[in-house]
Design a protein around this motif. Structure first.
Motif, PDB file in Angstrom:
ATOM      1  N   SER A 145      13.528  16.980  17.131  1.00 33.64           N
ATOM      2  CA  SER A 145      14.005  15.768  16.552  1.00 33.64           C
ATOM      3  C   SER A 145      13.332  15.663  15.272  1.00 33.64           C
ATOM      4  O   SER A 145      12.278  16.092  14.988  1.00 33.64           O
ATOM      5  CB  SER A 145      13.841  14.516  17.369  1.00 33.64           C
ATOM      6  N   LEU A 153      17.854  23.484  18.001  1.00 32.30           N
ATOM      7  CA  LEU A 153      18.033  23.491  19.492  1.00 32.30           C
ATOM      8  C   LEU A 153      17.945  24.928  19.859  1.00 32.30           C
ATOM      9  O   LEU A 153      18.665  25.857  18.920  1.00 32.30           O
ATOM     10  CB  LEU A 153      19.490  22.978  19.669  1.00 32.30           C
ATOM     11  N   VAL A 168      18.356  15.062  16.463  1.00 37.38           N
ATOM     12  CA  VAL A 168      18.359  16.515  16.760  1.00 37.38           C
ATOM     13  C   VAL A 168      18.650  17.401  15.749  1.00 37.38           C
ATOM     14  O   VAL A 168      19.665  17.519  15.331  1.00 37.38           O
ATOM     15  CB  VAL A 168      19.132  16.721  18.126  1.00 37.38           C
ATOM     16  N   GLY A 194      23.917  18.374  18.983  1.00 34.30           N
ATOM     17  CA  GLY A 194      22.940  17.312  18.551  1.00 34.30           C
ATOM     18  C   GLY A 194      23.458  16.693  17.253  1.00 34.30           C
ATOM     19  O   GLY A 194      24.178  17.193  16.545  1.00 34.30           O
ATOM     20  N   LEU A 212      21.238  14.413  22.689  1.00 35.92           N
ATOM     21  CA  LEU A 212      21.830  15.558  22.791  1.00 35.92           C
ATOM     22  C   LEU A 212      23.045  15.300  23.982  1.00 35.92           C
ATOM     23  O   LEU A 212      22.942  14.761  24.799  1.00 35.92           O
ATOM     24  CB  LEU A 212      20.797  16.327  23.464  1.00 35.92           C
ATOM     25  N   SER A 218      15.235  20.795  22.368  1.00 42.80           N
ATOM     26  CA  SER A 218      15.513  20.241  21.126  1.00 42.80           C
ATOM     27  C   SER A 218      14.528  19.658  20.412  1.00 42.80           C
ATOM     28  O   SER A 218      13.402  19.291  21.084  1.00 42.80           O
ATOM     29  CB  SER A 218      16.438  19.102  21.367  1.00 42.80           C
TER      30      SER A 218
END
Length: 398
Positions: free
Chosen positions: A238, A225, A222, A194, A200, A236
């Motif tokens: 963000s 994860l 990202v 990321g 991703l 994921s």
């Protein structure tokens, strides 16, 4: 970890033992988590924080990187530096030790990565022509290759034995999507990555020049994860201020299963897949529990206010511990906070990756908190360096 104070800046377990290696801006120490006692402490002052510490899988070697670029290679048993290696010109930000314990990999703010022979204390540098720093750095699970990235969106595979460059790739639209922030190796040898502001992606180290497979072009920045144990789904989170933006990805099909956005205190600071649920911590004291199946909101907790929480640690099939200034143990099934730890602002908590324990520091004293048992060892006051003599050999190291 020393008599003059100073916060702990990095910790790493010594595999197969009850020892924890801890680093501050002036010292390296070994701490016995079970006994709650300091085993050894040695000064290591290099003009700033020790940015990272890693221990070899066989528990014999320790590597750490300092703000002035010096990389320390230590014998764990004697807690002394094994050789005087070369250094990065500027700060050493990232460090990793190979699975066989023979090599270490470091990244610095001098645009270079260094591959170290731990037995000889020598290194080979790989320089980048762009960017400001090299991080993160990783070894593959089989130890054959090293993976190096920088903030300009470059990714390089090196031979872990010779340092030879085996392949090079670049993040798509790197000027917009740099740098790499999180990486995860899958069992098939490919890597999930990321970036800041980008999608991703999944990389094949044997075909880096061909670029990655992108799951979506709107994944945001990202920052967190995690992958379920069966490697069917990646989750994921963000970076979006005050909005929790979480996505689940079908790893077999390379598509997004769902995307969920919720108003939350702060951005996502950690994500953990626990059974059929996803636990997401936030930078301002929140914990959100989602369904792994469809992203539905199951529970939302405000554990504290204005407190940065780290990634949840699974302590059972339905429980996590959320590290922070006042770590919390939470039942994911019913959303109840089962226990809080600490409670005083003068205690600094350092999470131990993958374990339901944390190292606690209060001034010149250390203790260990066990989140499952809900206990904390007695505080041990530590004197200056002269009162703590490094051991010639440690009974905790095979």
């Amino acid at each position: 970890v020393h008599g003059d104070g100073g916060e702990i800046t990095g910790v790493a377990r010594v595999p197969g033992t009850s020892l924890l290696a801890a680093a501050s801006h002036e010292a390296i120490a070994l701490y016995d988590l079970d006994a709650g006692a300091l085993v050894a402490c040695a000064p290591w002052d290099h003009g700033g924080d020790t940015h990272m510490v890693a221990v070899s899988p066989d528990g014999t070697r320790l590597a750490c990187g300092a703000h002035d670029g010096v990389v320390g290679l230590w014998s764990v048993a004697a807690l002394r530096e094994a050789g005087v290696p070369a250094r990065h010109v500027r700060a050493a930000f990232a460090v990793a030790v190979s699975p066989d314990g023979a090599a270490a990999l470091t990244g610095g703010s001098d645009r270079s990565a260094r591959l170290w022979d731990l037995a000889a204390g020598t290194s080979r540098a790989h320089a980048f022509s762009a960017g400001l720093f090299v991080s993160p750095v990783r070894f593959t699970r089989d130890g054959r290759r090293a993976v190096v990235t920088n903030d300009a969106g470059d990714i390089v595979a090196l031979d872990a034995r010779t340092g030879e460059c085996l392949g090079r790739g670049r993040f798509p639209d790197a000027e917009r999507y740099r740098p790499f922030l999180v990486m995860h190796e899958l069992r098939d040898g490919r890597w999930l990555a990321g970036s800041a502001g980008g999608p991703l992606t999944r990389w094949d180290l044997d075909a880096l020049a061909e670029g990655p497979t992108s799951f979506a072009d709107d994944a945001g920045q990202v920052v967190c994860l995690d992958v379920d144990p069966g490697e069917q789904v990646a989750v994921s989170a963000s970076y979006t201020s005050e909005v929790l933006d979480v996505s689940a990805w079908d790893l077999a099909r390379g598509t997004r299963r769902w995307r969920a956005t919720y108003t939350a205190p702060g951005y996502a600071s950690g994500v953990r897949v626990v059974g059929a649920r996803v636990a997401v911590s936030t930078a301002k004291g929140g914990l959100v529990v989602l369904s792994l199946h469809d992203g539905a909101l199951l529970h939302a907790l405000e554990l504290s206010r204005e407190e940065f929480l780290l990634a949840p640690i699974a302590t059972g099939p339905d429980e996590v511990v959320v590290p922070g200034k006042r770590p919390a143990r939470v039942n994911l099934a019913d959303g109840r906070c089962l226990a809080r730890f600490g409670g005083t602002p003068d205690v600094a908590w350092t999470a131990i990756d993958g374990e339901p324990r944390a190292l606690c520091q209060r001034g010149e004293a250390l203790a260990v908190a066990d989140f499952v048992a809900g206990t904390i060892t007695p505080w041990r006051e530590l004197g200056p360096f002269s009162n703590v003599t490094p051991t010639a050999a440690s009974p905790f190291v095979a």
